[in-house]
Motif scaffolding. Sequence first.
Motif, mmCIF file in Angstrom:
data_model
loop_
_atom_site.group_PDB
_atom_site.id
_atom_site.type_symbol
_atom_site.label_atom_id
_atom_site.label_comp_id
_atom_site.label_asym_id
_atom_site.label_seq_id
_atom_site.Cartn_x
_atom_site.Cartn_y
_atom_site.Cartn_z
ATOM 1 N N LYS A 1 -65.456 -100.022 -83.025
ATOM 2 C CA LYS A 1 -64.337 -100.932 -83.286
ATOM 3 C C LYS A 1 -63.120 -100.549 -82.453
ATOM 4 N N ARG B 1 -63.819 -101.852 -79.037
ATOM 5 C CA ARG B 1 -63.673 -103.310 -79.048
ATOM 6 C C ARG B 1 -62.204 -103.705 -78.979
ATOM 7 N N TYR C 1 -62.681 -108.398 -78.515
ATOM 8 C CA TYR C 1 -63.969 -109.098 -78.520
ATOM 9 C C TYR C 1 -64.984 -108.273 -77.744
ATOM 10 N N LYS D 1 -70.385 -106.483 -82.561
ATOM 11 C CA LYS D 1 -70.082 -107.617 -81.680
ATOM 12 C C LYS D 1 -69.069 -108.552 -82.350
ATOM 13 N N LYS D 2 -68.262 -109.150 -81.521
ATOM 14 C CA LYS D 2 -67.316 -110.143 -82.018
ATOM 15 C C LYS D 2 -67.097 -111.145 -80.902
ATOM 16 N N ARG D 3 -67.403 -112.384 -81.196
ATOM 17 C CA ARG D 3 -67.332 -113.446 -80.207
ATOM 18 C C ARG D 3 -65.952 -114.076 -80.207
ATOM 19 N N ASP D 4 -65.463 -114.398 -79.028
ATOM 20 C CA ASP D 4 -64.172 -115.079 -78.889
ATOM 21 C C ASP D 4 -64.436 -116.578 -79.103
#
Length: 182
Positions: free
Chosen positions: A59, A62, A68, A174-177
């Motif tokens: 994190k 990220r 993201y 993962k984190k998508r924009d």
Amino acid sequence: MEEQQSPFKAAIQPGLTIGLVSLALTFIAYFIDATLLGSAWFGLIAIVIFFVLIIYFGKQYRTEIGGYMTFGTAFNFSFIAILISGIISLIGQLLLFHVIDPSLAGVLSDQAFENALSMMENFGASADSMSPEQLEDMRANTSRQFTLSGQLMGFGIGIIIYAIIALILAAILKKRDKSLDY
């Protein structure tokens, strides 16, 4: 504009940190009571600490790259950090079992053998139902995992497990924009 670190470079420091924490936990457990190293509770606590640290560092990475992270980037970061951590742990265990206390392997091997017999009895099988040759093979197999070749082979198998863990962690990290969706 500041240049972003690649997942490979960014994973080095967390991998070293996690590896050293793992090594410290191993040696603390060894100095408290060597049989803790064969305990399921110790293993469970170590895994929880491992996951917490890798998620924390993931994190943090990220956030550093803009908040993201794609699945691939998260996988690369996680896998490299876990691999570096595993190499440090392997070196520490080799030192512990072959330099610091060579008799520890026998103690943990006996404990693992007894744990296996106990687990068999919990599932309804009895050690009495096994032939002496089968019991001796079982004992030899548990002893073999603490040898140099057994530890190196275990690390090789561990790489596959590391990849599976990295896949799970990548799904978490993962984190998508969503602003890029049309």
